[in-house]
Design an enzyme around this catalytic site. Structure first.
Site, mmCIF file in Angstrom:
data_model
loop_
_atom_site.group_PDB
_atom_site.id
_atom_site.type_symbol
_atom_site.label_atom_id
_atom_site.label_comp_id
_atom_site.label_asym_id
_atom_site.label_seq_id
_atom_site.Cartn_x
_atom_site.Cartn_y
_atom_site.Cartn_z
ATOM 1 C CG ASP A 59 -15.169 0.013 6.604
ATOM 2 O OD1 ASP A 59 -15.353 1.212 6.879
ATOM 3 O OD2 ASP A 59 -14.201 -0.402 5.940
ATOM 4 C CD GLU B 123 -14.540 -11.638 7.261
ATOM 5 O OE1 GLU B 123 -13.699 -11.029 7.949
ATOM 6 O OE2 GLU B 123 -15.312 -11.058 6.450
ATOM 7 C CB SER C 4 -5.885 -1.178 -0.001
ATOM 8 O OG SER C 4 -5.443 -0.061 0.731
ATOM 9 C CB SER C 5 -10.095 -4.423 -1.327
ATOM 10 O OG SER C 5 -11.093 -3.734 -0.608
ATOM 11 C CB SER D 35 -10.112 5.378 7.234
ATOM 12 O OG SER D 35 -11.045 6.332 6.798
ATOM 13 N N PRO E 129 -25.519 -7.167 0.815
ATOM 14 C CG PRO E 129 -23.452 -7.026 1.942
ATOM 15 C CD PRO E 129 -24.152 -7.710 0.772
ATOM 16 C CB VAL F 114 -23.713 -10.438 4.862
ATOM 17 C CG1 VAL F 114 -25.095 -9.796 4.933
ATOM 18 C CG2 VAL F 114 -23.217 -10.814 6.247
ATOM 19 C CG ASN G 87 -16.477 -6.023 6.668
ATOM 20 O OD1 ASN G 87 -16.321 -7.233 6.831
ATOM 21 N ND2 ASN G 87 -16.038 -5.384 5.591
ATOM 22 C CD GLU H 270 -2.761 -1.251 2.442
ATOM 23 O OE1 GLU H 270 -3.748 -0.500 2.523
ATOM 24 O OE2 GLU H 270 -2.446 -2.045 3.350
ATOM 25 C CE LYS I 175 -13.162 -9.913 4.106
ATOM 26 N NZ LYS I 175 -13.831 -8.980 5.062
ATOM 27 C CE LYS J 169 -9.076 -7.581 6.367
ATOM 28 N NZ LYS J 169 -7.686 -7.142 6.198
#
EC number: 6.3.2.4
Length: 391
Positions: free
Chosen positions: A315, A225, A195-196, A335, A231, A228, A327, A15, A189, A142
């Site tokens: 998030d 995970e 940053s995904s 952020s 969403p 969902v 999340n 990143e 993940k 996470k």
């Protein structure tokens, strides 16, 4: 007298470029009447530099960083000087380039967002913006993050996690665990990345194998995970210290389907948002007041549960049945979320001021602690001979 603020950006991370942009956004919006800005850039090899050309984004785009010089910070307590790198002026010699009052770290991901660089600032005993070592590392991992949220009865999706080594040695066992306990679809993940990057959705066994192969390239710990389905993503920032925490406006990112990608976050989005359907974000989010109040409350509790400080964005996933799931939490600099604070009356400059003020208060609070205990231990313990004698 102006505070001398070092803005640290770049770093050895996937990143890296995002961090440069964040650092320069902070520099651009700092009040020059209040602060003397010291840019510190860490390149992809981990070397530290300072120089006036680091203050302009176009110099990075055009690779015109001619005036920069390599520098170091030391972990010595209360040594807040920025030194020229000894190799540049002779072995074991250091020249003071500048003195720092406060550090504003804006390094995303590995070695910056994960508590690593915060440990250096703790050793230096210098005020720094954002969460401390523990909160930063918990917010970055996470798995640990969800464990803490679960322990604090905060709503999260069901999950399982594995080491890369387990996946390499026994894929079928892990596949069986996922199919029996979560079932598809699932999100796969890397545990310690933002940053995904490295995130995939798996809808079946083949998709899961492919997703695991991607994720294990980026981390030794992988979280899986339960998805969902369809969403709405709702995000909310918080700011404060201890239990004195306030919430920002909520936002809803638009234009994404299953994963909010790197490009969605940093290239396609209208960062400030207008609240219009044509933008990439709706701010404030079009949600009922009772949902908004619940999200704000959970956002504050999430921040407090990891002992966060400064600023963070949390998030959420809002399911079709109205259930709310945390999340993830993005501590600084994952952020700064300045656009979520504008509707609350904070300009970017004022948000920076607030974060620096919090950093100084946290530092003063920490220095109220005692760091010595007179136990006369040396005179109560006798060491020597073949065995150490007990007290």
């Amino acid at each position: 007298m102006k505070k001398r603020v070092a803005v640290v950006f770049g770093g050895r991370s996937v990143e890296h470029e995002v961090s440069v942009i964040t650092g320069l956004q902070v520099i651009e919006n700092m009040d020059r009447d209040k602060y003397h800005i010291i840019p510190i850039y860490i390149n992809k090899k981990g070397k530290w530099f300072t120089g006036e050309s680091l203050m302009e984004f176009k110099n990075f785009k055009e690779n015109k960083l001619d005036d920069i010089q390599e520098v170091i910070l030391t972990p010595i307590t209360n040594d807040h000087n920025l030194y020229n790198h000894p190799e540049n002026i002779g072995l074991f010699k250091k020249k003071i380039i500048d003195k720092i009052d406060v550090v504003f770290p804006t390094i995303h991901g590995t070695n910056g967002e994960d508590g690593t660089i915060q440990g250096l600032f703790e050793l230096m005993n210098i005020p720094y913006v954002g969460s401390g070592v523990l909160a930063s590392s918990v917010g970055m991992d996470k798995i640990i993050m969800k464990d803490v949220f679960k322990a604090n009865n905060l709503p999260i999706v069901d999950y399982r996690w594995f080491y890369r080594k387990e996946w390499i040695e026994n894929q079928e066992r892990i596949i069986n665990i996922i199919e029996e306990s979560l079932d598809y679809p699932v999100f796969v993940k890397p545990a310690n990345l933002g940053s995904s990057i490295g995130i995939s959705k798996a809808k079946d066994k083949d998709g899961f194998i492919k997703a695991m192969e991607i994720a294990t390239r980026y981390d030794r710990k992988i979280i899986v995970e339960k998805s969902v389905e369809n969403p709405r993503e709702i995000n909310c920032a918080v700011m404060g210290y201890d239990d004195n925490v306030i919430a920002s406006l909520c936002e809803e990112p638009l234009g994404w389907e299953e994963i909010l990608t790197f490009e969605d976050k940093y290239i396609n989005s209208n960062v400030k948002g207008t609240g219009k359907e044509g933008s990439r974000r709706i701010i404030p989010a079009d949600i009922d007041d009772n949902i908004r109040e619940k999200i704000e409350d959970i956002a504050k509790k999430s921040f407090i549960s990891i002992d966060g400080r400064g600023n963070a964005r949390i998030d959420f996933l809002l399911a079709k049945d109205g259930k709310i799931y945390v999340n993830e939490i993005n501590t600084l600099p994952g952020s700064i979320a300045f656009y979520l604070w504008e509707g609350k009356g904070y300009s970017f400059k004022e948000l920076i001021d607030n974060m620096i003020d919090i950093a100084i208060k946290v530092h003063e609070d920490k220095n109220d602690n005692m760091y010595h205990y007179d136990a006369d231990l040396f005179n109560k313990i006798h060491l020597g001979g073949s065995k150490a004698k007990k007290m």
